[in-house]
Write a protein that holds these residues in place. Structure first.
Motif, short mmCIF file in Angstrom:
data_model
loop_
_atom_site.label_atom_id
_atom_site.label_comp_id
_atom_site.label_asym_id
_atom_site.label_seq_id
_atom_site.Cartn_x
_atom_site.Cartn_y
_atom_site.Cartn_z
N LEU A 10 1.31 -21.13 2.52
CA LEU A 10 1.04 -22.55 2.28
C LEU A 10 -0.44 -22.73 1.96
O LEU A 10 -1.30 -22.27 2.71
N ALA A 11 -0.73 -23.42 0.86
CA ALA A 11 -2.10 -23.68 0.45
C ALA A 11 -2.55 -25.03 1.00
O ALA A 11 -1.99 -26.06 0.65
N VAL A 12 -3.56 -25.01 1.85
CA VAL A 12 -4.12 -26.24 2.42
C VAL A 12 -5.43 -26.50 1.67
O VAL A 12 -6.41 -25.77 1.86
N VAL A 13 -5.43 -27.52 0.82
CA VAL A 13 -6.58 -27.83 -0.03
C VAL A 13 -7.09 -29.23 0.30
O VAL A 13 -6.33 -30.20 0.20
N TYR A 67 -7.23 -17.37 6.59
CA TYR A 67 -5.98 -17.74 7.24
C TYR A 67 -6.26 -18.82 8.29
O TYR A 67 -7.26 -18.76 9.00
N LEU A 68 -5.36 -19.81 8.38
CA LEU A 68 -5.47 -20.85 9.40
C LEU A 68 -4.57 -20.54 10.59
O LEU A 68 -5.02 -20.55 11.73
N VAL A 89 2.56 -18.84 6.43
CA VAL A 89 1.15 -18.53 6.66
C VAL A 89 0.31 -19.65 6.05
O VAL A 89 0.31 -19.83 4.83
N GLY A 90 -0.37 -20.40 6.89
CA GLY A 90 -1.26 -21.44 6.42
C GLY A 90 -2.58 -20.84 5.95
O GLY A 90 -3.21 -20.09 6.68
N VAL A 91 -2.97 -21.17 4.71
CA VAL A 91 -4.18 -20.61 4.11
C VAL A 91 -5.12 -21.75 3.70
O VAL A 91 -4.72 -22.64 2.94
#
Length: 141
Positions: A10-13, A67-68, A89-91
């Motif tokens: 998952l891309a957290v922007v 990585y978050l 996987v939160g990124v």
């Protein structure tokens, strides 16, 4: 046959007080807003998968920061057995450029005010506000 969990990134922007979310077109979260992302391909790190999926789904370019966290997603059938198992996987990703344009397996993609997401004012996938809060506390932005 042995079943194994699928891995998704998952891309957290975040950008200027906003977070990028995508509305899922397909199950398991069809119609819900969540972080852009998808399957990690063989030989690909979750960091790279997050930015690849981000671009494929939204047209946005970003650099993976770190990585978050990891999130388990399990869905059970009526019989109580696990029908779906993902390790997500939160990124944390740094916005580089691009204009939002929904594509691939999302029906819409938009920048949302962080406060709106934290207030749960949208129909969202489970734990989106929690992952956003973790990202905000990470100090990456």
């Amino acid at each position: 046959m042995t079943q194994v969990p699928k891995i998704g990134a998952l891309a957290v922007v975040l950008r200027d007080g906003e977070v990028l979310l995508a509305r899922r077109r397909n199950k398991p979260d069809a119609g819900l807003w969540g972080f852009p992302g998808g399957h990690v391909e063989w030989g690909e790190t979750a960091l790279l998968a997050a930015t690849r999926e981000l671009h494929e789904e939204t047209g946005i370019h970003a650099e993976p920061i770190d990585y978050l966290t990891n999130l388990d997603l399990l869905q059970h059938g009526e019989d109580g057995n696990v029908d779906l198992h993902y390790l997500l996987v939160g990124v944390a990703c740094r916005y580089v450029g691009g204009t939002v344009q929904a594509a691939d397996d999302v029906s819409d993609a938009q920048w949302f005010d962080v406060g709106k997401v934290l207030a749960k004012d949208l129909p969202m996938s489970a734990r989106v506000p929690d992952l956003l809060q973790l990202a905000l506390r990470s100090g990456f932005w």
